[in-house]
Design a protein around this motif. Structure first.
Motif, PDB file in Angstrom:
ATOM      1  N   SER A  25      10.340  11.332   8.148  1.00 58.71           N
ATOM      2  CA  SER A  25      10.032  12.618   8.780  1.00 58.71           C
ATOM      3  C   SER A  25       8.740  13.228   8.210  1.00 58.71           C
ATOM      4  O   SER A  25       8.047  13.965   8.913  1.00 58.71           O
ATOM      5  CB  SER A  25      11.201  13.595   8.654  1.00 58.71           C
TER       6      SER A  25
ATOM      7  N   THR B 204       5.965  12.059  10.360  1.00 62.76           N
ATOM      8  CA  THR B 204       5.916  12.811  11.625  1.00 62.76           C
ATOM      9  C   THR B 204       5.199  14.141  11.398  1.00 62.76           C
ATOM     10  O   THR B 204       4.325  14.540  12.164  1.00 62.76           O
ATOM     11  CB  THR B 204       7.350  13.094  12.141  1.00 62.76           C
ATOM     12  N   ARG B 205       5.574  14.826  10.329  1.00 58.70           N
ATOM     13  CA  ARG B 205       4.970  16.123  10.018  1.00 58.70           C
ATOM     14  C   ARG B 205       3.464  15.984   9.806  1.00 58.70           C
ATOM     15  O   ARG B 205       2.675  16.742  10.342  1.00 58.70           O
ATOM     16  CB  ARG B 205       5.622  16.716   8.771  1.00 58.70           C
TER      17      ARG B 205
ATOM     18  N   VAL C 219       0.854  -1.182   0.000  1.00 56.67           N
ATOM     19  CA  VAL C 219       0.000   0.000   0.000  1.00 56.67           C
ATOM     20  C   VAL C 219       0.898   1.244   0.000  1.00 56.67           C
ATOM     21  O   VAL C 219       1.409   1.663   1.039  1.00 56.67           O
ATOM     22  CB  VAL C 219      -0.916   0.015   1.253  1.00 56.67           C
ATOM     23  N   ASP C 220       1.111   1.818  -1.156  1.00 59.55           N
ATOM     24  CA  ASP C 220       2.042   2.942  -1.265  1.00 59.55           C
ATOM     25  C   ASP C 220       1.349   4.232  -0.848  1.00 59.55           C
ATOM     26  O   ASP C 220       0.485   4.747  -1.537  1.00 59.55           O
ATOM     27  CB  ASP C 220       2.554   3.059  -2.702  1.00 59.55           C
ATOM     28  N   MET C 221       1.756   4.741   0.308  1.00 58.51           N
ATOM     29  CA  MET C 221       1.150   5.976   0.810  1.00 58.51           C
ATOM     30  C   MET C 221       2.059   7.172   0.582  1.00 58.51           C
ATOM     31  O   MET C 221       1.816   8.248   1.116  1.00 58.51           O
ATOM     32  CB  MET C 221       0.855   5.814   2.308  1.00 58.51           C
TER      33      MET C 221
ATOM     34  N   TYR D   9      12.313   5.146   9.480  1.00 57.50           N
ATOM     35  CA  TYR D   9      11.651   6.355   9.974  1.00 57.50           C
ATOM     36  C   TYR D   9      11.423   7.303   8.808  1.00 57.50           C
ATOM     37  O   TYR D   9      12.238   7.388   7.893  1.00 57.50           O
ATOM     38  CB  TYR D   9      12.539   7.017  11.030  1.00 57.50           C
TER      39      TYR D   9
ATOM     40  N   ARG E  30       8.477   8.006   2.328  1.00 58.29           N
ATOM     41  CA  ARG E  30       9.793   7.448   1.999  1.00 58.29           C
ATOM     42  C   ARG E  30      10.625   7.306   3.276  1.00 58.29           C
ATOM     43  O   ARG E  30      10.904   8.289   3.946  1.00 58.29           O
ATOM     44  CB  ARG E  30      10.515   8.337   0.985  1.00 58.29           C
ATOM     45  N   TYR E  31      10.997   6.094   3.561  1.00 59.94           N
ATOM     46  CA  TYR E  31      11.675   5.803   4.821  1.00 59.94           C
ATOM     47  C   TYR E  31      13.197   5.756   4.677  1.00 59.94           C
ATOM     48  O   TYR E  31      13.708   5.284   3.669  1.00 59.94           O
ATOM     49  CB  TYR E  31      11.211   4.446   5.352  1.00 59.94           C
ATOM     50  N   SER E  32      13.869   6.241   5.714  1.00 54.45           N
ATOM     51  CA  SER E  32      15.319   6.085   5.833  1.00 54.45           C
ATOM     52  C   SER E  32      15.605   5.388   7.156  1.00 54.45           C
ATOM     53  O   SER E  32      14.709   5.213   7.968  1.00 54.45           O
ATOM     54  CB  SER E  32      16.005   7.450   5.828  1.00 54.45           C
ATOM     55  N   TRP E  33      16.870   5.045   7.350  1.00 55.74           N
ATOM     56  CA  TRP E  33      17.239   4.386   8.604  1.00 55.74           C
ATOM     57  C   TRP E  33      17.685   5.414   9.635  1.00 55.74           C
ATOM     58  O   TRP E  33      18.535   6.250   9.347  1.00 55.74           O
ATOM     59  CB  TRP E  33      18.374   3.389   8.354  1.00 55.74           C
ATOM     60  N   TYR E  34      17.080   5.357  10.807  1.00 55.56           N
ATOM     61  CA  TYR E  34      17.466   6.252  11.906  1.00 55.56           C
ATOM     62  C   TYR E  34      17.810   5.408  13.126  1.00 55.56           C
ATOM     63  O   TYR E  34      17.905   4.182  13.039  1.00 55.56           O
ATOM     64  CB  TYR E  34      16.341   7.240  12.224  1.00 55.56           C
TER      65      TYR E  34
ATOM     66  N   THR F 216      16.001  -3.852   1.900  1.00 55.44           N
ATOM     67  CA  THR F 216      16.924  -2.940   1.214  1.00 55.44           C
ATOM     68  C   THR F 216      18.194  -3.669   0.762  1.00 55.44           C
ATOM     69  O   THR F 216      19.151  -3.041   0.322  1.00 55.44           O
ATOM     70  CB  THR F 216      17.320  -1.754   2.118  1.00 55.44           C
TER      71      THR F 216
ATOM     72  N   PHE G 265      13.341  -4.018   7.106  1.00 54.60           N
ATOM     73  CA  PHE G 265      14.059  -2.966   6.387  1.00 54.60           C
ATOM     74  C   PHE G 265      15.435  -3.469   5.940  1.00 54.60           C
ATOM     75  O   PHE G 265      15.850  -3.272   4.792  1.00 54.60           O
ATOM     76  CB  PHE G 265      14.215  -1.746   7.301  1.00 54.60           C
TER      77      PHE G 265
END
Lengths: 473, 163
Positions: free
Chosen positions: B58, B61-62, B42-44, B56, B47-51, B122, B118
Motif C-alpha cells: 500500500s 500505491t500511496r 534492489v531494496d526500495m 501488494y 514491504r509487500y503482503s499478500w492480497y 516466503t 512470492f
C-alpha cells in the motif's frame, strides 16, 4: 491441564498446552521487557504496559473470532489452520525491536542537516556502503521462530515459516482471517486501543470489543464483515484510533522525546568508524539478524537502548550527549513552532513543503545566532492520522476509483440488512467514514534540544521562529 | 519527494514502467514489477503482503498517487553501480513480460510471476513442488496450468530470482 492467565483487559485467557509452552519460552518472555507505548511513560506515568500483555490480548481476541467463524463453510477452516492462526496472533509482535519503531526505523530517520542541506549535485540511490538496512519486525519475528531452539522444537522449520507468513500478512491461505491480524478492524488494534486507554488514563480508546465481535458475519463468498447494527461501534474504532494517536503517540512531549531518541540512535549507528563509540548498536540488518538468532536476543530489550542512552550521555560529541542526557534526565525538547491541519492529502502536502522550506531558511540563522549546532533543531513532519486505509492518501474521487484495487481487502466491511455480501464502510452513504475518509490530521513541528547548561533565551528564539513562519522573516 | 519516491522514479524510468496510471491493470503491473525488482536485490523499502491479486504494497500505491502531481525531475540523482548491475539483470525479464501474448495479458503475466515468486520466496511452498504451487495458487483463486507454473519457475530461475 488447562491454564488460565488473568488479564486486566479481557479477564481469563486460556491457552492450550502447546500455546502455553510457547508463552513460557524465553523468546516470548522477552516481550515482558518491551513497552507497548515506547516513551509515552515519560508523560503518562502508568503507560509501562508491555507487548507481552498485548500479545496475550490479541491471542484472546483471535480465539473469540475463530469460535464465531470456524463453522462457516465459506471459510473452509481446518484444525491445523485454526491452530496456526491462534499462534500467529500470539506471536505477531515477537520480532519487535527495543523501543519498537524507534530503533527499527533508524534507516529512515532524516537528520536535520540532511533536511536543510540537500547535499552534493549528483547523489546515488544505493545501499549504505553495501550494508543491509534493519529488517522490519515481522521479518525478524519469522527469523526468531525459525532459529530460537525452544520455538524450533515446538514448531519445526516449516510450520514456523507458515506462522510467520500469517502474522506478516504474507500467508496465501486463509486470507480473510489473516487480514484480521492487520487491517482496519484488526485484533491488534482492538486490543491496543483498550489497553493503551486503560494504561494512560486517556479514555478515548474504550471501544466496544464485545459488541463488535458479537456482530461478525461471514458472507457467502467467505468475506468477513460486521452487521450493519455494529456500524457505530466500527466507526468508534476508527475515530478512537485517531483520538488516541493524537493525544498519546503524537503528544508534544512524547513525540519530542521519541524524535530525540531516533536522532540519537541514527547518529550513533552511522558512526561506524571505530574511533568513536557506537555502544554496541548493530551496524546493519545482518548484525540484527545475528543478534536475534542467538543468545543475544534475550538482552535485546528496552534496557538495551536505555544502556546506550545512559552511556552516550557522557559522549564527547556535545550534540550526542545533549540528546542522550535530555532523554535520561527527562528534559524535553522545546517546541518552537507547531502547525496542525485537518485536510485532504494534496492540501497538506503543500503546507508540509512550505514548512520544510521555512525550516531550511531559519535553522542555519538561528544556529548561528544562538551558537548551536543545526542538529539541535528537530524538524518533524508527523505521520498523518487518517481514518481508513483506503483514501488516506487520495481525494475522495480517487479513492472511489481505487476501490477495485487489492488494498480494499483491509477495509472494514459491513453487511447491510439481509445482504449476503458486505460493502466497504466508506461506501455506506450514512457512515461518518463516507464523509471524512479522505481527510487526515497533519502535524508539523520544530523543536530545539537545549543542553542543561544552556542560557539560551527561548522566548526570543520562539519570536524569531514565529517571524519566519509568519512570512516576515 | 522522499528518497523512496526518488528511487521509485529512477527505477521505473530505467525499466520503462510508467508511474502515472489510471487503469487498474497498469497499477497492478507497477506493483508486481517493483516486487520483482526488490526480489532481485534492489531494496526500495517497499514491504509487500499478500492480497487478492498477489503481492501488494500500500505504501507503493500511496507514493505513486502522490507522484502523480509531482513534476520535479530527478536529474541530480543516479542509480549506484551495485543496483545498476542488479537492475540490468532483471530488465530482460520485465521487458519480456511487457510484451503482449495471445491469451495472456501483460497484467496477468506480471501477476503470475510475482505471485509464484512470492509463494516460494516466503517459504510457503518449495521451488520444486510444482503441483503444490498449483494447489496453492488455485486456493488463492488463480487458475494457472501446470505448464504455466513450470515455465514461470523456469524463467524466474533463468533471471536469478530463484535457485
Amino acid at each position: 491441564m488447562s491454564r488460565i492467565v488473568i488479564d486486566g483487559v479481557h479477564g481469563a485467557i486460556s491457552p492450550n498446552d502447546e500455546e502455553w509452552d510457547v508463552i513460557r519460552s524465553a523468546p516470548f518472555q522477552r516481550l515482558r521487557h518491551l513497552k507497548q507505548l515506547q516513551l509515552a511513560y515519560l508523560v503518562y506515568p502508568n503507560a509501562t504496559h508491555t507487548r507481552f500483555a498485548h500479545s496475550l490480548g490479541v491471542f484472546h481476541i483471535m480465539c473469540r473470532i475463530l469460535a464465531i467463524v470456524k463453522n462457516s463453510n465459506a471459510l473452509n477452516l481446518d484444525k491445523e489452520e485454526e491452530g496456526n492462526l491462534r499462534f500467529a496472533a500470539l506471536l505477531h509482535d515477537i520480532g519487535h525491536y527495543p523501543y519498537s519503531h524507534l530503533l527499527e526505523g533508524v534507516d529512515s530517520v532524516r537528520l536535520t542537516e540532511q533536511i536543510i542541506y540537500p547535499g552534493a549535485s549528483v547523489r546515488t540511490f544505493e545501499r549504505r556502503d553495501g550494508l543491509e538496512p534493519y529488517p522490519d519486525h515481522e521479518d525478524i519475528g519469522t527469523d526468531i521462530l525459525r532459529s530460537q531452539q525452544e520455538l524450533v522444537s515446538i514448531f519445526g522449520a516449516d510450520r514456523a515459516q507458515r506462522i510467520g507468513a500469517y502474522f506478516s500478512g504474507k500467508a496465501i491461505a486463509s486470507q480473510q482471517l489473516t487480514k484480521l491480524i492487520h487491517s482496519s478492524l484488526d485484533m491488534d488494534r482492538l486490543d491496543y486501543l483498550v489497553r493503551d486507554s486503560q494504561a494512560t488514563g486517556v479514555p478515548y480508546g474504550a471501544v466496544d470489543i464485545d459488541y463488535l465481535l458479537n456482530h461478525i458475519q461471514v458472507g457467502s463468498d467467505g468475506m468477513i464483515g460486521i452487521s450493519y447494527k455494529a456500524l457505530p461501534a466500527a466507526e468508534h474504532v476508527l475515530l478512537a484510533r485517531s483520538f488516541m494517536f493524537r493525544t498519546v503517540c503524537q503528544h508534544k512531549t512524547v513525540y519530542g522525546f521519541e524524535e530525540m531518541t531516533r536522532q540519537l540512535l541514527r547518529r550513533l549507528r552511522d558512526r561506524m568508524t571505530g574511533s568513536e563509540p557506537t555502544y554496541n548498536l548493530p551496524r546493519d540488518g545482518d548484525e540484527v539478524r545475528e543478534m536475534v538468532e542467538g543468545d543475544r536476543l534475550l538482552s535485546f530489550t528496552d534496557s538495551f537502548v536505555d544502556t546506550i542512552i545512559a552511556q552516550a550521555s557522557s559522549d564527547k560529541d556535545p550534540l550526542v550527549s545533549a540528546l542522550a542526557s535530555g532523554i535520561l534526565r527527562r528534559r524535553p525538547p522545546v517546541l518552537l513552532y507547531e502547525q496542525r491541519m485537518f485536510e485532504e492529502h494534496q492540501h497538506a502536502k503543500r503546507d508540509k513543503e512550505l514548512f520544510l522550506m521555512r525550516c531550511s531558511k531559519c535553522i542555519p540563522t538561528l544556529a548561528q545566532k544562538y551558537r548551536m549546532e543545526v542538529g539541535a533543531f528537530l524538524v518533524c513532519t508527523l505521520k498523518p492520522i487518517g481514518f481508513e486505509k483506503r483514501s488516506s492518501s487520495m481525494g475522495k474521487d480517487e479513492a472511489v476509483a481505487a476501490a477495485a484495487e487489492e488494498e480494499t481487502s483491509e477495509i472494514i466491511r459491513v453487511f447491510e440488512k439481509n445482504a449476503n455480501k458486505p460493502v466497504d464502510i466508506v461506501d455506506i452513504p450514512y457512515s461518518i467514514l463516507h464523509k471524512v475518509s479522505a481527510y487526515s490530521y497533519y502535524t508539523n513541528r520544530l523543536y530545539v534540544v537545549l543542553p542543561a547548561s544552556s542560557d539560551c533565551d527561548v522566548k526570543k528564539m520562539k519570536n524569531d521562529v514565529a517571524e519566519v513562519f509568519a512570512g516576515v522573516g | 519527494m522522499t528518497n523512496r519516491q526518488i528511487a521509485l522514479r529512477l527505477v521505473t524510468k530505467y525499466l520503462d514502467v510508467p508511474i502515472h496510471q489510471t487503469l487498474f491493470d497498469d497499477r497492478l503491473v507497477l506493483q508486481k514489477a517493483i516486487y520483482l525488482v526488490q526480489q532481485a536485490g534492489v531494496d526500495m523499502d517497499y514491504r509487500y503482503s499478500w492480497y487478492l491479486r498477489g503481492p501488494y504494497c500500500s505504501d507503493l500505491t500511496r507514493d505513486a498517487y502522490e507522484m502523480r502531481s509531482e513534476e520535479s525531475d530527478i536529474q541530480e540523482w543516479s542509480i549506484g553501480p551495485i543496483y545498476q548491475g542488479m537492475l540490468s539483470r532483471i530488465k530482460g525479464l520485465i521487458d519480456e513480460l511487457k510484451e503482449e501474448a495471445p491469451n495472456d495479458t501483460v497484467a496477468r503475466k506480471f501477476e503470475r510471476y510475482a505471485s509464484i515468486l512470492f509463494a516460494i520466496a516466503t517459504g510457503q511452498v518449495a521451488v520444486d513442488s510444482h503441483d503444490r504451487v498449483m494447489d496453492l495458487m488455485h486456493a488463492a483463486g488463480k487458475e494457472y496450468s501446470l505448464q504455466e507454473i513450470q515455465n514461470t519457475i523456469g524463467d524466474l530461475k533463468k533471471y536469478g530470482l530463484l535457485q
